[in-house]
Design an enzyme around this catalytic site. Structure first.
Site, short mmCIF file in Angstrom:
data_model
loop_
_atom_site.label_atom_id
_atom_site.label_comp_id
_atom_site.label_asym_id
_atom_site.label_seq_id
_atom_site.Cartn_x
_atom_site.Cartn_y
_atom_site.Cartn_z
N ASP A 1 2.17 -2.53 0.16
CA ASP A 1 1.49 -1.56 1.02
C ASP A 1 0.03 -1.95 1.21
OD1 ASP A 1 3.82 -0.11 1.15
OD2 ASP A 1 3.19 1.41 -0.30
N LEU A 2 -0.52 -1.56 2.34
CA LEU A 2 -1.91 -1.87 2.68
C LEU A 2 -2.87 -1.47 1.56
CD1 LEU A 2 -3.83 -2.82 5.03
CD2 LEU A 2 -4.03 -0.40 5.63
#
Length: 220
Positions: free
Chosen positions: A47-48
């Protein structure tokens, strides 16, 4: 970019929080390509707002082999997560059905199989509890979107900083770190393990990281 291991087929590196793990301008792959002077191929993602160890292929042949390893469950991912509350028992395995609402980019645990629903499983063990927060070691058995975040939140243990899944604290992002990857080399076949210790706060507040997870220097 911090590189942990590289050869002609793969590169393992440390993804900073806030950098996309997928191809695109300003992404981790684009920065790696500039640093290495050659193409890299994503085979998994983070995930970012999550950081830690990742592997990228450097050839299409290696990318295909690593993708098969991911599908077969041979790419072993281990995480450190800080959650609200204390999971009971202190170690165990969870299996859930999860469904992703792509429009909202949010995942939900559901009770029955239907279109778009996929099984998700992980195992965990409690490392340390401080002031109603618990540090857990998580081993993924499937690699579903937002999996750790959703499986813990659905049981009343949202990750610190994970405002999308129920946390109400002031942390800016989920306190989650991919600290170790174990994988078969896509060409040579031998096993490679790379790990990296998370730095700064709140990780420094938990001595069990040094005592149990990194009793010696991390390496590949």
């Amino acid at each position: 970019m911090e590189l942990l291991y590289q050869d002609s087929q793969i590169v393992l590196c440390v993804k900073p929080v806030g950098l996309s793990s997928e191809s695109g301008p300003g992404s981790l792959p684009s920065l790696l390509e500039a640093q290495l002077g050659a193409a890299v191929y994503p085979v998994h993602r983070l995930d970012l707002n999550v950081g830690g160890v990742m592997v990228y292929a450097r050839t299409r042949q290696a990318a295909a082999a690593l993708s098969q390893a991911v599908q077969a469950g041979h790419l072993q991912k281990e995480y450190l997560a800080l959650v609200h509350g204390r999971p009971h028992p202190s170690a165990g395995a969870w299996e859930d059905l999860r469904w992703k609402d792509s429009g909202k980019n949010k995942v939900f645990v559901v009770r029955r199989m239907r279109k778009g629903v996929k099984a998700a499983s992980l195992s965990y063990r409690v490392l340390e509890t401080r002031e109603a927060l618990t540090l857990v070691h998580v081993r993924l058995h499937t690699g579903r979107s937002h999996q750790i975040r959703v499986q813990f939140a659905s049981r009343g243990f949202p990750l610190v900083g994970d405002h999308k899944y129920g946390s109400r604290d002031e942390a800016k992002s989920p306190v989650l770190w991919s600290f170790r990857l174990t994988l078969p080399h896509p060409v040579a076949g031998h096993t490679i393990t790379c790990s990296h210790r998370p730095e700064g706060m709140p990780w420094q507040s938990f001595p069990s990281i040094s005592r149990e997870i990194f009793p010696w220097a991390e390496d590949c």
